[in-house]
Design a protein around this motif. Structure first.
Motif, PDB file in Angstrom:
ATOM      1  N   GLU A  73      17.585  13.467   7.087  1.00 28.43           N
ATOM      2  CA  GLU A  73      16.701  14.316   7.891  1.00 28.43           C
ATOM      3  C   GLU A  73      15.240  13.885   7.801  1.00 28.43           C
ATOM      4  OE1 GLU A  73      17.199  16.730  10.254  1.00 28.43           O
ATOM      5  OE2 GLU A  73      19.248  15.973  10.104  1.00 28.43           O
ATOM      6  N   THR A  74      14.806  13.405   6.639  1.00 25.55           N
ATOM      7  CA  THR A  74      13.424  12.918   6.509  1.00 25.55           C
ATOM      8  C   THR A  74      13.217  11.702   7.397  1.00 25.55           C
ATOM      9  OG1 THR A  74      13.230  13.771   4.254  1.00 25.55           O
ATOM     10  CG2 THR A  74      11.683  12.026   4.898  1.00 25.55           C
ATOM     11  N   ASP A  75      14.167  10.780   7.367  1.00 24.08           N
ATOM     12  CA  ASP A  75      14.079   9.606   8.244  1.00 24.08           C
ATOM     13  C   ASP A  75      14.039  10.045   9.702  1.00 24.08           C
ATOM     14  OD1 ASP A  75      14.303   7.438   6.253  1.00 24.08           O
ATOM     15  OD2 ASP A  75      16.348   8.188   5.993  1.00 24.08           O
ATOM     16  N   LYS A  76      14.925  10.951  10.085  1.00 25.31           N
ATOM     17  CA  LYS A  76      14.987  11.413  11.474  1.00 25.31           C
ATOM     18  C   LYS A  76      13.646  12.000  11.900  1.00 25.31           C
ATOM     19  CE  LYS A  76      17.654  14.501  14.513  1.00 25.31           C
ATOM     20  NZ  LYS A  76      16.680  15.491  14.968  1.00 25.31           N
ATOM     21  N   LYS A  77      13.110  12.888  11.096  1.00 29.84           N
ATOM     22  CA  LYS A  77      11.848  13.549  11.427  1.00 29.84           C
ATOM     23  C   LYS A  77      10.731  12.531  11.647  1.00 29.84           C
ATOM     24  CE  LYS A  77       8.371  16.548   9.315  1.00 29.84           C
ATOM     25  NZ  LYS A  77       8.047  17.385   8.140  1.00 29.84           N
ATOM     26  N   TYR A  78      10.591  11.585  10.737  1.00 30.42           N
ATOM     27  CA  TYR A  78       9.477  10.646  10.824  1.00 30.42           C
ATOM     28  C   TYR A  78       9.716   9.514  11.817  1.00 30.42           C
ATOM     29  CZ  TYR A  78       6.790  13.106   7.396  1.00 30.42           C
ATOM     30  OH  TYR A  78       6.045  14.068   6.763  1.00 30.42           O
ATOM     31  N   TYR A  81       5.669   7.670   4.860  1.00 33.64           N
ATOM     32  CA  TYR A  81       5.896   7.851   6.299  1.00 33.64           C
ATOM     33  C   TYR A  81       4.603   8.291   6.986  1.00 33.64           C
ATOM     34  CZ  TYR A  81      10.915   7.203   7.267  1.00 33.64           C
ATOM     35  OH  TYR A  81      12.164   6.670   7.504  1.00 33.64           O
ATOM     36  N   GLU A  82       3.833   9.173   6.351  1.00 34.28           N
ATOM     37  CA  GLU A  82       2.561   9.613   6.938  1.00 34.28           C
ATOM     38  C   GLU A  82       1.614   8.428   7.100  1.00 34.28           C
ATOM     39  OE1 GLU A  82       1.707  12.440   8.320  1.00 34.28           O
ATOM     40  OE2 GLU A  82       3.450  13.630   7.726  1.00 34.28           O
ATOM     41  N   LEU A  83       1.573   7.540   6.112  1.00 28.67           N
ATOM     42  CA  LEU A  83       0.746   6.330   6.204  1.00 28.67           C
ATOM     43  C   LEU A  83       1.260   5.429   7.328  1.00 28.67           C
ATOM     44  CD1 LEU A  83      -1.496   4.460   5.252  1.00 28.67           C
ATOM     45  CD2 LEU A  83       0.061   3.646   3.442  1.00 28.67           C
ATOM     46  N   LEU A  84       2.572   5.301   7.445  1.00 31.75           N
ATOM     47  CA  LEU A  84       3.162   4.507   8.523  1.00 31.75           C
ATOM     48  C   LEU A  84       2.715   5.032   9.891  1.00 31.75           C
ATOM     49  CD1 LEU A  84       5.303   2.311   9.437  1.00 31.75           C
ATOM     50  CD2 LEU A  84       6.890   4.248   9.583  1.00 31.75           C
ATOM     51  N   SER A 115       0.813  -1.212   0.000  1.00 30.08           N
ATOM     52  CA  SER A 115       0.000   0.000   0.000  1.00 30.08           C
ATOM     53  C   SER A 115       0.853   1.271   0.000  1.00 30.08           C
ATOM     54  CB  SER A 115      -0.955   0.001   1.196  1.00 30.08           C
ATOM     55  OG  SER A 115      -0.232  -0.056   2.398  1.00 30.08           O
ATOM     56  N   TYR A 116       2.176   1.141   0.088  1.00 27.40           N
ATOM     57  CA  TYR A 116       3.043   2.305   0.053  1.00 27.40           C
ATOM     58  C   TYR A 116       3.252   2.747  -1.389  1.00 27.40           C
ATOM     59  CZ  TYR A 116       3.902   1.023   4.897  1.00 27.40           C
ATOM     60  OH  TYR A 116       3.733   0.716   6.218  1.00 27.40           O
ATOM     61  N   VAL A 142       7.558  10.824   1.923  1.00 28.50           N
ATOM     62  CA  VAL A 142       6.786  11.585   2.905  1.00 28.50           C
ATOM     63  C   VAL A 142       5.381  10.993   3.036  1.00 28.50           C
ATOM     64  CG1 VAL A 142       5.774  13.839   3.440  1.00 28.50           C
ATOM     65  CG2 VAL A 142       8.161  13.677   2.667  1.00 28.50           C
ATOM     66  N   LYS A 143       4.719  10.729   1.924  1.00 23.21           N
ATOM     67  CA  LYS A 143       3.379  10.130   1.971  1.00 23.21           C
ATOM     68  C   LYS A 143       3.430   8.761   2.650  1.00 23.21           C
ATOM     69  CE  LYS A 143       1.235  12.312  -2.024  1.00 23.21           C
ATOM     70  NZ  LYS A 143       0.678  12.082  -3.373  1.00 23.21           N
TER      71      LYS A 143
END
Length: 160
Positions: free
Chosen positions: A142-147, A15-18, A6-7, A12-13
């Motif tokens: 940084e994206t990984d860190k944030k999420y 991670y939001e689903l996760l 489903s990913y 970003v989308k």
């Protein structure tokens, strides 16, 4: 409901689903071991190019191995030692591009080359850490860190 198919491929989308998935998975479940187990399994299935995803629980003056996905790991890590112990000591996320360059790195799995560790704080006290290892250097940005920090915050809320 928790299938990786489903990913979308948009980080970003996805991670939001996760984050939605982990909220649903932990919702109304009070058992810490069950929640940490499911959280590590979900994150392990979601993340690519990782070889260990799990939790260490803070007991007395050290971290003790908790629920995880991956090869057998170090059982106890003293505060201030290695990446995990440093995250406990500083209460800050540690993103390490090359673990071999990290002073005092503890090599539980020699295949691990980079790492991210997020401290879990419950009621202003260290509860433990979320630890993720990769067999590649520079795996976490940084994206990984944030999420991953957002993911850890959701897990933290299930531990109250």
């Amino acid at each position: 409901m928790f299938q990786t198919s489903s990913y979308s491929g948009d980080r970003v989308k996805d991670y939001e689903l996760l984050l939605q998935q982990v909220k649903a998975l932990l919702n109304d479940e009070p058992d810490h071991v069950a929640n940490l187990s499911n959280a590590s399994a979900l994150l392990n299935q979601f993340l690519e190019n990782v070889n260990w995803v799990g939790f260490y629980i803070y007991k007395d003056t050290e971290l003790v191995l908790g629920p995880f996905q991956g090869l057998p790991a170090c059982i106890r890590i003293p505060t201030g030692k290695g990446v995990c112990g440093t995250a406990v000591e500083t209460k800050e996320t540690q993103v390490v591009a090359d673990v071999n360059a990290f002073p005092g790195h503890i090599a539980c799995d020699s295949a691990s080359q980079s790492e991210i560790v997020v401290p879990l704080v419950v009621n202003d006290e260290i509860y433990g850490v979320l630890d993720i290892d990769s067999p590649s250097t520079n795996r976490f940005d940084e994206t990984d860190k944030k999420y991953i920090e957002k993911f850890a915050a959701i897990v933290q809320s299930s531990l109250n």
